[in-house]
Design a protein around this motif. Structure first.
Motif, PDB file in Angstrom:
ATOM      1  N   THR A 253       9.355  -0.360  62.671  1.00 42.20           N
ATOM      2  CA  THR A 253       8.543  -0.215  61.470  1.00 42.20           C
ATOM      3  C   THR A 253       8.816  -1.309  60.459  1.00 42.20           C
ATOM      4  O   THR A 253       7.902  -1.881  59.868  1.00 42.20           O
ATOM      5  CB  THR A 253       8.788   1.155  60.814  1.00 42.20           C
ATOM      6  N   ASP A 254      10.097  -1.593  60.247  1.00 43.01           N
ATOM      7  CA  ASP A 254      10.486  -2.631  59.292  1.00 43.01           C
ATOM      8  C   ASP A 254      11.927  -3.049  59.585  1.00 43.01           C
ATOM      9  O   ASP A 254      12.543  -2.596  60.568  1.00 43.01           O
ATOM     10  CB  ASP A 254      10.354  -2.132  57.850  1.00 43.01           C
ATOM     11  N   GLN A 255      12.458  -3.909  58.739  1.00 52.46           N
ATOM     12  CA  GLN A 255      13.801  -4.439  58.957  1.00 52.46           C
ATOM     13  C   GLN A 255      14.866  -3.344  58.922  1.00 52.46           C
ATOM     14  O   GLN A 255      15.800  -3.351  59.737  1.00 52.46           O
ATOM     15  CB  GLN A 255      14.115  -5.500  57.900  1.00 52.46           C
ATOM     16  N   SER A 256      14.745  -2.407  57.996  1.00 53.51           N
ATOM     17  CA  SER A 256      15.755  -1.349  57.902  1.00 53.51           C
ATOM     18  C   SER A 256      15.742  -0.465  59.146  1.00 53.51           C
ATOM     19  O   SER A 256      16.802   0.017  59.590  1.00 53.51           O
ATOM     20  CB  SER A 256      15.522  -0.504  56.641  1.00 53.51           C
ATOM     21  N   HIS A 257      14.551  -0.230  59.708  1.00 56.97           N
ATOM     22  CA  HIS A 257      14.443   0.560  60.931  1.00 56.97           C
ATOM     23  C   HIS A 257      15.160  -0.136  62.078  1.00 56.97           C
ATOM     24  O   HIS A 257      15.954   0.470  62.819  1.00 56.97           O
ATOM     25  CB  HIS A 257      12.963   0.765  61.265  1.00 56.97           C
ATOM     26  N   LEU A 258      14.906  -1.437  62.244  1.00 53.86           N
ATOM     27  CA  LEU A 258      15.602  -2.209  63.285  1.00 53.86           C
ATOM     28  C   LEU A 258      17.107  -2.192  63.052  1.00 53.86           C
ATOM     29  O   LEU A 258      17.890  -1.981  63.992  1.00 53.86           O
ATOM     30  CB  LEU A 258      15.095  -3.649  63.285  1.00 53.86           C
ATOM     31  N   THR A 259      17.508  -2.401  61.808  1.00 56.09           N
ATOM     32  CA  THR A 259      18.939  -2.458  61.494  1.00 56.09           C
ATOM     33  C   THR A 259      19.648  -1.161  61.870  1.00 56.09           C
ATOM     34  O   THR A 259      20.730  -1.173  62.478  1.00 56.09           O
ATOM     35  CB  THR A 259      19.146  -2.752  60.000  1.00 56.09           C
ATOM     36  N   ARG A 260      19.025  -0.030  61.524  1.00 54.79           N
ATOM     37  CA  ARG A 260      19.648   1.260  61.824  1.00 54.79           C
ATOM     38  C   ARG A 260      19.781   1.490  63.329  1.00 54.79           C
ATOM     39  O   ARG A 260      20.842   1.881  63.820  1.00 54.79           O
ATOM     40  CB  ARG A 260      18.835   2.389  61.191  1.00 54.79           C
ATOM     41  N   ARG A 261      18.718   1.219  64.065  1.00 56.66           N
ATOM     42  CA  ARG A 261      18.750   1.429  65.511  1.00 56.66           C
ATOM     43  C   ARG A 261      19.670   0.434  66.201  1.00 56.66           C
ATOM     44  O   ARG A 261      20.375   0.779  67.166  1.00 56.66           O
ATOM     45  CB  ARG A 261      17.335   1.310  66.079  1.00 56.66           C
ATOM     46  N   PHE A 262      19.672  -0.810  65.743  1.00 55.59           N
ATOM     47  CA  PHE A 262      20.524  -1.853  66.323  1.00 55.59           C
ATOM     48  C   PHE A 262      22.002  -1.481  66.164  1.00 55.59           C
ATOM     49  O   PHE A 262      22.788  -1.565  67.112  1.00 55.59           O
ATOM     50  CB  PHE A 262      20.225  -3.183  65.622  1.00 55.59           C
TER      51      PHE A 262
END
Length: 284
Positions: A253-262
């Protein structure tokens, strides 16, 4: 879309792509409801306090950890049992959703499940209902994950508590279907992949598909999709691409979504990964 009612401390929202699923979270409710009915199934879990209600000829009480249930058309009431009221999380959905899940569990036509009790003590299912409801509060939860979570919990609920639960259809290995699913996910990872589409692709019911995939791969399709997206994100980050661009390009969805999952998968953030890779390239 969510709407709040500050006087009764409730939050209500809908997920149109899940058969107009309606969700409600009520906190410290003290209102008393007169006799009424619902057109849809109402299933919830009590978080705090206690809810009392008249249901099917008797007065019952749902305490913390209990599941409260009302079938369509059944007259019932509702009132606080203690002064502090009650807090709960509710799902409201059409009968067609429950009937479809019952059919998929048995892998053949089934009648609509019937549930006699209005209060059910089942800690495992209650905890899962609570978890699913919380996941649906997160706008970043992918549709395929929402589909799978709802399917899993309703199937479990039907099998454990319906008066005439459907027998679970035995699964085969389905190697061709697994190969087809993995290839499709690899090719379309940046798109919105849905469980319904994968079912049409393989001609397997959604329930059978998830069970077969989980048995063969070890994780459900939505978790596999997440891993594929993060794999491609790593390659883009290693090439020095901006994190925000990488997130959108890989289906997050956005950068924070990627960051959390990563970070959940690797233990460090995309920024840390990119910096470490770049440092190792520049280091003599």
């Amino acid at each position: 879309m969510k709407s709040r009612n500050s006087s009764t401390q409730t939050t209500l929202w809908h997920i149109p792509k899940l058969g107009a699923l309606e969700l409600l979270r009520g906190q410290h409710l003290t209102q008393s409801f007169p006799r009424h009915t619902h057109e849809r199934y109402a299933i919830g879990v009590i978080e705090q306090g206690a809810l009392g209600f008249f249901y099917r000829g008797e007065n019952v009480v749902a305490a913390p950890g209990n599941i409260n249930l009302c079938i369509p058309g059944e007259v019932h009431t509702g009132h606080p049992v203690i002064e502090e009221g009650w807090s709960y999380r509710m799902f409201y959905f059409d009968t067609s959703i429950l009937e479809q899940v019952a059919c998929e569990v048995a892998d053949r036509p089934r009648h609509l499940p019937f549930f006699r009790a209005g209060v059910i003590a089942d800690i495992a299912v209650a905890q899962q209902l609570h978890y699913v409801h919380r996941q649906f509060e997160n706008a970043n939860t992918p549709l395929i994950e929402q589909e799978t979570l709802l399917l899993d919990i309703l199937a479990q609920f039907i099998r454990r508590h319906a008066d005439d639960p459907p027998p679970e259809h035995r699964i085969g290995q389905e190697p061709d279907a697994i190969t087809q699913l993995k290839r499709y996910i690899e090719a379309h990872y940046a798109e919105e992949i849905t469980l319904n589409h994968l079912s049409q692709l393989t001609q397997l019911s959604r329930y059978h598909l998830v069970r077969v995939f989980r048995e063969a791969v070890g994780i459900p399709p939505h978790a596999y999709l997440r891993q594929v997206r993060i794999k491609h994100a790593k390659a883009m980050l290693a090439a020095g691409q901006p994190i925000a661009n990488v997130a959108i390009a890989t289906g997050f969805t956005d950068q924070s979504h990627l960051t959390r999952r990563f970070k959940q998968l690797w233990g460090f953030t995309p920024g840390q990964y990119r910096n470490n890779v770049q440092d190792s390239i520049l280091r003599p």
